[in-house]
Every structure is written in structure tokens, then in C-alpha cells.
Design an enzyme around this catalytic site. Sequence first.
Site, PDB file in Angstrom:
ATOM      1  CD  GLU A  77      -2.627   1.688   0.405  1.00  0.00           C
ATOM      2  OE1 GLU A  77      -3.125   2.824   0.471  1.00  0.00           O
ATOM      3  OE2 GLU A  77      -2.885   0.883  -0.515  1.00  0.00           O
ATOM      4  CG  HIS A  80      -0.990   2.556  -4.907  1.00  0.00           C
ATOM      5  ND1 HIS A  80      -2.279   2.773  -4.476  1.00  0.00           N
ATOM      6  CD2 HIS A  80      -0.963   2.960  -6.209  1.00  0.00           C
ATOM      7  CE1 HIS A  80      -3.000   3.267  -5.461  1.00  0.00           C
ATOM      8  NE2 HIS A  80      -2.234   3.400  -6.517  1.00  0.00           N
ATOM      9  CG  HIS A 309      -8.997  -8.571 -17.420  1.00  0.00           C
ATOM     10  ND1 HIS A 309      -9.260  -8.689 -18.774  1.00  0.00           N
ATOM     11  CD2 HIS A 309     -10.196  -8.263 -16.845  1.00  0.00           C
ATOM     12  CE1 HIS A 309     -10.538  -8.475 -19.001  1.00  0.00           C
ATOM     13  NE2 HIS A 309     -11.129  -8.203 -17.845  1.00  0.00           N
TER      14      HIS A 309
END
Length: 354
Positions: A77, A80, A309
Site C-alpha cells: 500500500e 502505491h 486484464h
Amino acid sequence: MQESIESRLKWLLRLTLLGTLLTVLVILVGAWTRLVDAGLGCPDWPGCYGRLVVPDSEYAALRHPDAPLDASKAWVEMAHRYIATLLGMLVIGALVLGWPLRKKSQYPWRISLVLMAAIVVQGAFGAFTVTLKLWPQVVTLHLLGGLSVLMLFLWLHLRLRGVAQHKALGSKRLNVWWGMAAGLLIVQLALGGWVTSNYAGIACQGIPTCNGQWWPGMDIHEGFHLTQTVGPNYLHGQLHAEARTAIHFVHRVGAVLLGLSLIILLYQYRRHPIIRRSLGWVVGVFFLQVALGALNVLMWLPLWLALIHTAGAVLLSIAMLLAWWQWRQENECAFNRSFDACYPTQKVPAGRGI
């Protein structure tokens, strides 16, 4: 003076290209954070247990006794957040570099301001993602915000390249075919965000049927109930099976509609070599994305494939924007095969808009 302007434009081109690439990285790291359930790895914001680096477990227990530290998720986290902060600094840098050029004809100053506003809003959504405990509405908007920042950075780069090369900005606006395809793409991206934020990726089993049926049992009302309660921890989702099935199934329907719109758009420009080639890439990426989605279902959503994806959605967005840019710059020689012949160098007229 002219040399100074050209130098600034060169640096701006580098900066916006770097910003575009870094935004892609931020989106993918954000997707990985979500996929490994690290979205609440740090229970506060902007620090982690009150610190700018992940603390030890003893300090974390004193700071948030209700949220035991998982160091690996906390570091994902925080990584990021660090990269997102660097991205914000790039946006500020672009504003500072572009300030002396803001009154220059064709300089995309307004896009720079919109990009700055978007990155601020995106930062706020990052905070709300944590403080509202992965509320699906915020998570979905956070994803769309990241894609918006990417599109703005790329558009700014393309505009700056036109200014540097003294090329006039195309004046075309969206027609019905482009508008339909772009609108369906945005809806499909939002549906993808809604699928992942409600953990509905494998709510439908089987391809092309869903749970062995062409029209499975679904609770569409609950699946798309946008006034869910704020406050519960939405990690792993709160919806029942039929609601998640509805979300997944509608995402599949959206893919079919988007595919049809892209094929129609490609057919409309089948006699325009440059536009046809650009749209061919869009359609190709779309079918690759469909294949990745099918594999995710058949393979029970492995993390690496789910990340690919997401990367496919990013690539599809970029391809669509580049195709639209090509079409918008099209002129009377659009049937020629030479890009340079269709876009001759010319002086930029004053007073053109964003």
C-alpha cells in the site's frame, strides 16, 4: 527567447511522456494492491499507522490496536502511495515549466490545469478509499480517476508535440459513432471497476454461459444499489451471490455492446488507411481483453492474470485515445498512406481552443 521556448517544450514533452508511463505504473500497482487485499494494509492516510514508513508491529498495535499490522500488505500500500506522490510532483513540474508558455498560441494550458485538478481529486479518492474502508463506489471512482489522469497526461503530451512541431490542432468533435464507442468504453471500464470492487470476478462460472445458464439467477437491484451503507469493511465484499452474479453478467453484456460498437466504427472508416489501421489496433486489443477476461473465469482469477486484464483495460483506453487523435487530425488527404502528407508542417493560427 525562441531557444528558451523550444527548450521548455522539449522538457515538457519528456515530462509528460514520463508522466504517462508513470500513471500506467500507478494504476497497475493500485490494481495489485487491490488484488492482494492490501487496500487496508495501512488503516490511516497519508501515513501508515501515523508514520511515513511502515512501523514495527509494536508501534502499530499502540497506534491502531483494532488493525493488526501485516507488514507485507502495508508495504504494498505504501509503495502505491509513494509512486502516486511522485506522479503528483510531475504534474506540478509540468505546471511550473509551462507557466511562461501559458499565453503562447496553441499551448494547452487549460489541459495542464485540468490535469492538476484531476490529480488532487484522485488524491482525495485515495484517502477516501482507506477511510471509507474500500466502499465500492469510491474504489470504482478511484480507478476511473486513474484512467482519467492517464488520458489527460497522454492528451497533453500529444498537444505539446503538435505545438513543438508547429502543427495545427484538428477541430473535429465526436460524431455519433465515436461518441457511442467512447461512451460504451467508459461504461465498460466503470463496470470492470464495479466488478473488482465488489469481488464479483468469478461470480459467473463458465464461458459463454454463466453458471450453466444463458440467463442466470440475478439480483440486479442489489448488485447496482449505489447507496450502500458507508462504514462496514468492504474487504472481500458485502453482497450476496446473486447480486455479484448480476454485476459480472452485466459486465459481459457491456463487453458485447462495446465490441459491436468498435466493429461498426472500424467499418465506417474502412476506406481511410490511417484511421482504419488505428482502429484495427483498438479492435485487436479489445479481443485480446475479451480473451483475458474469459481466461480469468476459466482459471479462477489467478492474481497475475487479473493484473494483466487490468493492463489490457489500460492499453485499450490508450489505443482508443490515439485512434481518436488520428481521426481528429484527419484532413482532405486522409486517403493517402503517408502520415507526413496528411499532416504538413504549418504555422499555428492563434485563438484555437483546447
